[in-house]
Design an enzyme around this catalytic site. Structure first.
Site, short mmCIF file in Angstrom:
data_model
loop_
_atom_site.label_atom_id
_atom_site.label_comp_id
_atom_site.label_asym_id
_atom_site.label_seq_id
_atom_site.Cartn_x
_atom_site.Cartn_y
_atom_site.Cartn_z
N GLU A 63 0.83 -1.17 0.09
CA GLU A 63 0.06 -0.11 -0.08
C GLU A 63 0.87 1.04 -0.03
O GLU A 63 0.45 2.31 -0.69
CB GLU A 63 -1.12 0.11 1.03
N ASP A 87 -10.39 4.89 -2.83
CA ASP A 87 -9.18 5.29 -3.61
C ASP A 87 -9.59 6.07 -4.86
O ASP A 87 -10.77 6.16 -5.20
CB ASP A 87 -8.15 4.37 -3.75
N TYR A 103 -7.17 6.49 3.24
CA TYR A 103 -7.12 5.32 2.42
C TYR A 103 -6.29 4.29 3.08
O TYR A 103 -6.84 3.17 2.94
CB TYR A 103 -6.79 5.66 1.11
#
Length: 301
Positions: free
Chosen positions: A46, A147, A129
Site C-alpha cells: 500500500e 481510492d 485510504y
DNA sequence: TAGACGTGGGG
DNA sequence: TCCCCAAGTCT
C-alpha cells in the site's frame, strides 16, 4: 417526496454481485493478495502503490519482502537503507515514513501490524485510504475504501459524471458508506473488487465499458457518457521544478556506496540557488544527512 | 485547503 | 513531443 437521489437510483445489492463475480474471474494475481503476504506485505504494498503503478512496484516489493519479511527487520535498519532500497519508485518520503512506521509498530504494537483503523491511522505515512485498505485487505474488516479507482467508478456508475471532484467530498464518503455491504467478508471483497474494476476496466482514459459488469447500471452511460465539465484537473508540471532537482540529487546519493562530496551533487543542476534550496529541503525532510566538510549521505547509512 | 512531493509509461 | 496519469499523505 418521491425525489430520487443519486444513490438510490440503483440498489447497492445490484452492484455487489456483478462486480464481485467479475473480480473472482478477472482479478490479477498480485503477490500482496496472496495469503503469505500477511498484513505487513499488504502494508508495504500500500505504501508503494501510493501514486505509483503496479508494474513498477512489483519488483521492488519482492526485494523488500525478501530483505525485510517482518516490520522488526526494517526497523533495525538505518532509514537511509529504506530510501536506497526504494529505488526509483518516486516520492521517497514514503520510504522514510514506512521505515518510521515499522519502528512504531515495533515499539507500540510488539512488532505486529495493528488491526484497528485508528491505530493504523496513527502510523506515519498512513492516511484515511491506507488505514482502510490495510484493515480491509489484511484483516477482512468492513471499511469504506475510497481510492482514486473507486472514486472514479462511483463518479460514473452512481453520480453520472466522467470524473470525481478534485478532492474527496462528503458526498463521496456518503456514497461509499451506503454502498458498503453489511457483512465483513463481502465488504472486504467489494473493496478489492471495486478498486480492481477501476484499475482494469473503468480506467481514466478509454474505459472498457464493453467489459464492464455493471455497464447496464452505469449512470454515466445512461446519460450518454457526457464529457467532463468540471474545473480543469490539476496538471503537475515537473521539468525545472525543485522536485526534479531533488530527484536528481537523491539519485546520486542512492547510487553511491557511501558519503558523497558536495562537488558531486553540484553536477546534477547548474542553477546554484535552486540546487541549494533543493538540497536544504531534502535535509530538512530527513532524506539526506549532512556530514562535516560538505559531505552528504542517506540518513544513517 | 490548495500545493508540494518523483518517476516513467502510454496515448 | 507533450500531456496525462498511477492503490495518497502531509502541512
Amino acid at each position: 417526496m418521491t425525489a430520487t437521489t443519486e444513490t438510490t437510483t440503483t440498489a447497492p445489492e445490484a452492484l455487489h454481485a456483478p462486480v464481485i463475480d467479475w473480480f473472482d474471474g478477472c482479478a490479477r494475481d498480485l503477490p500482496w493478495r496472496r495469503p503469505e503476504a500477511g498484513a505487513w506485505g499488504v502494508m508495504v504494498s500500500e505504501f508503494m502503490l501510493q501514486q505509483t503503478p503496479v508494474n513498477r512496484v512489483l519488483p521492488v516489493y519482492e526485494q523488500w519482502m525478501t530483505r525485510w519479511p517482518r516490520p522488526a527487520n526494517l526497523a533495525d535498519e538505518a532509514p537511509g537503507e529504506a530510501v536506497r532500497a526504494w529505488g526509483r519508485l518516486g516520492y521517497p518520503r514514503r520510504a522514510l515514513r514506512l521505515h518510521a512506521a515499522a519502528v512504531a509498530i515495533q515499539e507500540r504494537h510488539n512488532g505486529d501490524v495493528p488491526r484497528r483503523h485508528a491505530q493504523l491511522l496513527a502510523l506515519p505515512g498512513i492516511g484515511e485510504y491506507t488505514a482502510a485498505a490495510v484493515a480491509s485487505f489484511a484483516y477482512g474488516q468492513r471499511h469504506p475504501v475510497l481510492d482514486t479507482n473507486v472514486r472514479r467508478v462511483y463518479a460514473r456508475a452512481i453520480s453520472g459524471t466522467e470524473f470525481p471532484p478534485g478532492a474527496t467530498t462528503a458526498a463521496e464518503r456518503r456514497i461509499a458508506r451506503e454502498l458498503l455491504p453489511d457483512d465483513d467478508d463481502t465488504a472486504a471483497r467489494w473493496a478489492a473488487a471495486s478498486m480492481e474494476l477501476g484499475a482494469l476496466v473503468c480506467t481514466s482514459r478509454n474505459p472498457s465499458c464493453h467489459a464492464c459488469p455493471i455497464a447496464q447500471q452505469c449512470a454515466w452511460r445512461q446519460a450518454g457518457s457526457p464529457a467532463y465539465e468540471g474545473p480543469p484537473r490539476r496538471g503537475q508540471t515537473y521539468a525545472g521544478t525543485d522536485r526534479q532537482v531533488r530527484g536528481r540529487l537523491l539519485a546520486v546519493l542512492r547510487e553511491a556506496d557511501g558519503p558523497v562530496p558536495q562537488a558531486a551533487l553540484d553536477q546534477v543542476w547548474d542553477e546554484p540557488v535552486q540546487r541549494a534550496r533543493a538540497l536544504d529541503g531534502l535535509v530538512s525532510d530527513g532524506l539526506v544527512e549532512p556530514l562535516a566538510d560538505g559531505v552528504y549521505r542517506l540518513p544513517g547509512a
